[in-house]
Design a protein around this motif. Sequence first.
Motif, PDB file in Angstrom:
ATOM      1  N   ILE A 227       1.470  -1.332   0.081  1.00 54.20           N
ATOM      2  CA  ILE A 227       0.264  -0.538  -0.245  1.00 54.20           C
ATOM      3  C   ILE A 227       1.235   1.568  -0.175  1.00 54.20           C
ATOM      4  CG2 ILE A 227      -1.639   1.509   1.826  1.00 54.20           C
ATOM      5  CD1 ILE A 227      -2.905  -1.533   2.717  1.00 54.20           C
ATOM      6  N   VAL A 228       1.965   1.362   1.037  1.00 53.38           N
ATOM      7  CA  VAL A 228       3.120   2.610   0.940  1.00 53.38           C
ATOM      8  C   VAL A 228       3.492   2.388  -0.121  1.00 53.38           C
ATOM      9  CG1 VAL A 228       4.869   3.538   1.753  1.00 53.38           C
ATOM     10  CG2 VAL A 228       2.977   2.429   3.327  1.00 53.38           C
ATOM     11  N   PHE A 229       4.020   1.672  -1.052  1.00 57.37           N
ATOM     12  CA  PHE A 229       4.987   1.614  -2.334  1.00 57.37           C
ATOM     13  C   PHE A 229       3.732   1.857  -3.183  1.00 57.37           C
ATOM     14  CE2 PHE A 229       7.886  -1.611  -1.280  1.00 57.37           C
ATOM     15  CZ  PHE A 229       8.377  -0.962  -0.392  1.00 57.37           C
ATOM     16  N   GLY A 230       2.710   1.766  -3.217  1.00 56.93           N
ATOM     17  CA  GLY A 230       1.179   2.084  -4.389  1.00 56.93           C
ATOM     18  C   GLY A 230       1.816   3.576  -4.492  1.00 56.93           C
ATOM     19  N   VAL A 231       1.363   3.666  -3.138  1.00 57.17           N
ATOM     20  CA  VAL A 231       0.703   5.354  -2.977  1.00 57.17           C
ATOM     21  C   VAL A 231       1.990   6.185  -3.518  1.00 57.17           C
ATOM     22  CG1 VAL A 231       0.018   6.908  -1.260  1.00 57.17           C
ATOM     23  CG2 VAL A 231      -1.051   4.819  -0.799  1.00 57.17           C
ATOM     24  N   LEU A 232       3.283   6.166  -2.648  1.00 57.03           N
ATOM     25  CA  LEU A 232       4.260   6.665  -3.488  1.00 57.03           C
ATOM     26  C   LEU A 232       4.493   6.839  -5.093  1.00 57.03           C
ATOM     27  CD1 LEU A 232       7.149   4.955  -0.775  1.00 57.03           C
ATOM     28  CD2 LEU A 232       5.268   7.382  -0.209  1.00 57.03           C
ATOM     29  N   ALA A 233       4.050   5.819  -5.557  1.00 61.47           N
ATOM     30  CA  ALA A 233       4.245   5.476  -6.735  1.00 61.47           C
ATOM     31  C   ALA A 233       3.294   6.507  -7.648  1.00 61.47           C
ATOM     32  CB  ALA A 233       3.786   4.165  -7.768  1.00 61.47           C
ATOM     33  N   VAL A 234       1.550   6.523  -7.233  1.00 64.34           N
ATOM     34  CA  VAL A 234       1.300   7.487  -8.029  1.00 64.34           C
ATOM     35  C   VAL A 234       1.724   8.767  -7.343  1.00 64.34           C
ATOM     36  CG1 VAL A 234      -1.344   8.437  -6.925  1.00 64.34           C
ATOM     37  CG2 VAL A 234      -0.668   6.016  -7.419  1.00 64.34           C
ATOM     38  N   VAL A 235       2.114   9.596  -6.196  1.00 67.28           N
ATOM     39  CA  VAL A 235       2.049  10.576  -5.886  1.00 67.28           C
ATOM     40  C   VAL A 235       3.561  10.689  -6.523  1.00 67.28           C
ATOM     41  CG1 VAL A 235       4.131  12.110  -4.321  1.00 67.28           C
ATOM     42  CG2 VAL A 235       1.617  10.553  -3.290  1.00 67.28           C
ATOM     43  N   THR A 236       4.607  10.204  -6.468  1.00 66.55           N
ATOM     44  CA  THR A 236       5.613  10.938  -7.680  1.00 66.55           C
ATOM     45  C   THR A 236       5.955  10.590  -8.805  1.00 66.55           C
ATOM     46  OG1 THR A 236       6.473   8.317  -8.088  1.00 66.55           O
ATOM     47  CG2 THR A 236       7.948  10.092  -6.324  1.00 66.55           C
ATOM     48  N   SER A 237       4.555   9.512  -9.861  1.00 66.07           N
ATOM     49  CA  SER A 237       4.353   9.811 -11.156  1.00 66.07           C
ATOM     50  C   SER A 237       3.207  11.440 -11.481  1.00 66.07           C
ATOM     51  CB  SER A 237       3.243   8.845 -11.755  1.00 66.07           C
ATOM     52  OG  SER A 237       3.891   7.340 -11.085  1.00 66.07           O
ATOM     53  N   CYS A 238       2.753  11.239 -11.184  1.00 64.93           N
ATOM     54  CA  CYS A 238       1.772  12.561 -10.516  1.00 64.93           C
ATOM     55  C   CYS A 238       2.310  13.886 -10.648  1.00 64.93           C
ATOM     56  CB  CYS A 238       0.731  12.767  -9.626  1.00 64.93           C
ATOM     57  SG  CYS A 238      -0.685  14.082  -9.487  1.00 64.93           S
ATOM     58  N   LEU A 239       3.520  13.657 -10.336  1.00 64.72           N
ATOM     59  CA  LEU A 239       4.116  15.041  -9.712  1.00 64.72           C
ATOM     60  C   LEU A 239       5.558  15.064 -10.824  1.00 64.72           C
ATOM     61  CD1 LEU A 239       5.724  16.885  -7.321  1.00 64.72           C
ATOM     62  CD2 LEU A 239       7.433  15.218  -6.993  1.00 64.72           C
ATOM     63  N   ALA A 240       6.147  13.879 -11.543  1.00 59.56           N
ATOM     64  CA  ALA A 240       6.401  13.791 -12.626  1.00 59.56           C
ATOM     65  C   ALA A 240       5.867  14.610 -13.541  1.00 59.56           C
ATOM     66  CB  ALA A 240       6.839  12.807 -13.293  1.00 59.56           C
ATOM     67  N   ASP A 241       4.991  14.096 -14.110  1.00 59.23           N
ATOM     68  CA  ASP A 241       3.849  14.558 -14.639  1.00 59.23           C
ATOM     69  C   ASP A 241       3.745  16.187 -15.142  1.00 59.23           C
ATOM     70  OD1 ASP A 241       3.907  12.439 -16.252  1.00 59.23           O
ATOM     71  OD2 ASP A 241       1.992  11.455 -15.502  1.00 59.23           O
ATOM     72  N   ARG A 242       2.848  16.750 -13.606  1.00 56.36           N
ATOM     73  CA  ARG A 242       2.883  18.458 -13.206  1.00 56.36           C
ATOM     74  C   ARG A 242       4.374  19.507 -13.564  1.00 56.36           C
ATOM     75  NH1 ARG A 242      -0.938  20.398 -10.420  1.00 56.36           N
ATOM     76  NH2 ARG A 242      -0.266  22.018 -10.564  1.00 56.36           N
ATOM     77  N   VAL A 243       5.525  18.868 -13.535  1.00 56.46           N
ATOM     78  CA  VAL A 243       6.964  19.165 -14.124  1.00 56.46           C
ATOM     79  C   VAL A 243       6.979  19.030 -15.392  1.00 56.46           C
ATOM     80  CG1 VAL A 243       9.410  19.165 -13.675  1.00 56.46           C
ATOM     81  CG2 VAL A 243       8.164  18.899 -11.649  1.00 56.46           C
ATOM     82  N   ALA A 244       6.988  17.535 -16.414  1.00 55.62           N
ATOM     83  CA  ALA A 244       6.873  17.275 -17.609  1.00 55.62           C
ATOM     84  C   ALA A 244       6.208  18.831 -18.049  1.00 55.62           C
ATOM     85  CB  ALA A 244       6.212  16.054 -17.899  1.00 55.62           C
ATOM     86  N   ALA A 245       4.725  18.925 -17.718  1.00 56.56           N
ATOM     87  CA  ALA A 245       4.114  19.552 -17.976  1.00 56.56           C
ATOM     88  C   ALA A 245       4.339  21.254 -17.795  1.00 56.56           C
ATOM     89  CB  ALA A 245       2.727  19.383 -17.898  1.00 56.56           C
ATOM     90  N   GLN A 246       5.102  21.529 -17.224  1.00 61.29           N
ATOM     91  CA  GLN A 246       5.076  23.239 -17.095  1.00 61.29           C
ATOM     92  C   GLN A 246       5.708  24.307 -18.221  1.00 61.29           C
ATOM     93  OE1 GLN A 246       8.364  23.193 -13.637  1.00 61.29           O
ATOM     94  NE2 GLN A 246       6.813  23.332 -12.103  1.00 61.29           N
ATOM     95  N   ASP A 247       5.812  25.294 -18.189  1.00 59.26           N
ATOM     96  CA  ASP A 247       5.842  25.945 -19.395  1.00 59.26           C
ATOM     97  C   ASP A 247       7.209  26.908 -18.696  1.00 59.26           C
ATOM     98  OD1 ASP A 247       6.430  27.017 -21.598  1.00 59.26           O
ATOM     99  OD2 ASP A 247       4.859  28.351 -21.927  1.00 59.26           O
ATOM    100  N   VAL A 248       7.905  26.969 -18.899  1.00 53.42           N
ATOM    101  CA  VAL A 248       8.793  27.792 -18.407  1.00 53.42           C
ATOM    102  C   VAL A 248       9.618  29.738 -19.202  1.00 53.42           C
ATOM    103  CG1 VAL A 248      10.377  25.971 -17.181  1.00 53.42           C
ATOM    104  CG2 VAL A 248      10.546  26.692 -18.716  1.00 53.42           C
ATOM    105  N   SER A 249       8.596  29.634 -19.701  1.00 54.19           N
ATOM    106  CA  SER A 249       9.050  30.306 -20.881  1.00 54.19           C
ATOM    107  C   SER A 249       8.369  31.625 -20.433  1.00 54.19           C
ATOM    108  CB  SER A 249       8.964  30.147 -22.858  1.00 54.19           C
ATOM    109  OG  SER A 249       7.377  29.773 -22.610  1.00 54.19           O
ATOM    110  N   ALA A 250       6.947  30.604 -19.808  1.00 51.69           N
ATOM    111  CA  ALA A 250       6.355  32.357 -18.822  1.00 51.69           C
ATOM    112  C   ALA A 250       7.037  33.388 -18.134  1.00 51.69           C
ATOM    113  CB  ALA A 250       4.706  31.298 -19.387  1.00 51.69           C
TER     114      ALA A 250
END
Lengths: 250, 75
Positions: A227-250
């Motif tokens: 359960i702990v590993f699953g939750v941690l994997a969800v959190v890090t996956s979500c975090l990585a996608d939020r960062v990947a979608a960032q537009d730093v030119s703004a």
Amino acid sequence: MARRRSSIVLRSFLFAVLVTLAMNALDMTYHVLTDTAVHLGYVAVKFTVIFLTVFLIDWLVGRSWKDQVFGSIAGPAIFFVYYLVATPTLDRSQFVIDEAIWYVAVHAVALGLSYWLASTVVKRADGWRHVGRGVLVGVAFTCLDLAYRMVEERLRLDLEGVLSVAVPGYVVWHLVLAVAVVTFVSWVSRVGWRSYVLAGLAVGAVLAWQSAAAGFVTPFGVFVDGIVFGVLAVVTSCLADRVAAQDVSA
Amino acid sequence: MKKRVKILLAIIFVCALIAATFLLIPGKVQRDIGIGFGRFNDRVLIGTIALIGVVVLSWKVWREKKPGNKRSGGR
């Protein structure tokens, strides 16, 4: 205006968290492979110093390659200064890591690699994006995984929080399996909540099974770990996608 | 330099001054390994955080002074 300002702070915050998690995982892996103990207090201070450096540079200055190179050197160098000043307070009967100047180079390489993965590789349009995402999420997950182990040990055994379970087998297997599973999930599914849930289920099941097979946990502990590993994997996956979608030119 | 940055710089220098004062006090308290939060060397951590602020702001001033520097992201 206020909304834009807060979104820039949040953008830098998420980026810094992800980069620092990845850097700390690489560093802890290095420590374990070179047979030096990893302490919770040591990791906590290093996380704080590196996080603040990456966050403040990203927020106040920018995210160009020059800023990333500067951050990769400045963060570890500042941590080295901290370590030198704190050295007289150390209880050497328990804390045996002898910080040498060349550790700055090791930390700088780990931080530079994390910067590169988070700011460049995960934004690629080709298939390498999946590999970059898998590596980034895998190492960030491993940092939280090892932190969980240290906190658990500290609470359960009232020890200092030395990563006694972090024998090379545990760390390397968890790192490799997490990277492989997340890369595979990233390849076969689109970005979104389904992908996160799938990654959580897959990582939780595979790594809990690995922990049990290697004899690190009791049968009951396998369920908790899963359960702990699953939750941690969800959190890090979500975090990585939020960062990947960032537009730093703004 | 913007007013906001000047204020931040002033706060950080005050923090650095306080931290430097703390560092001059000899301490004998030692718990556990002596590194981490809630330990004797928290004062060292405060000084380190102030140092991070000074280093980052110096880098910001350096980057803004150099002509032709392009910014990507940040503020």
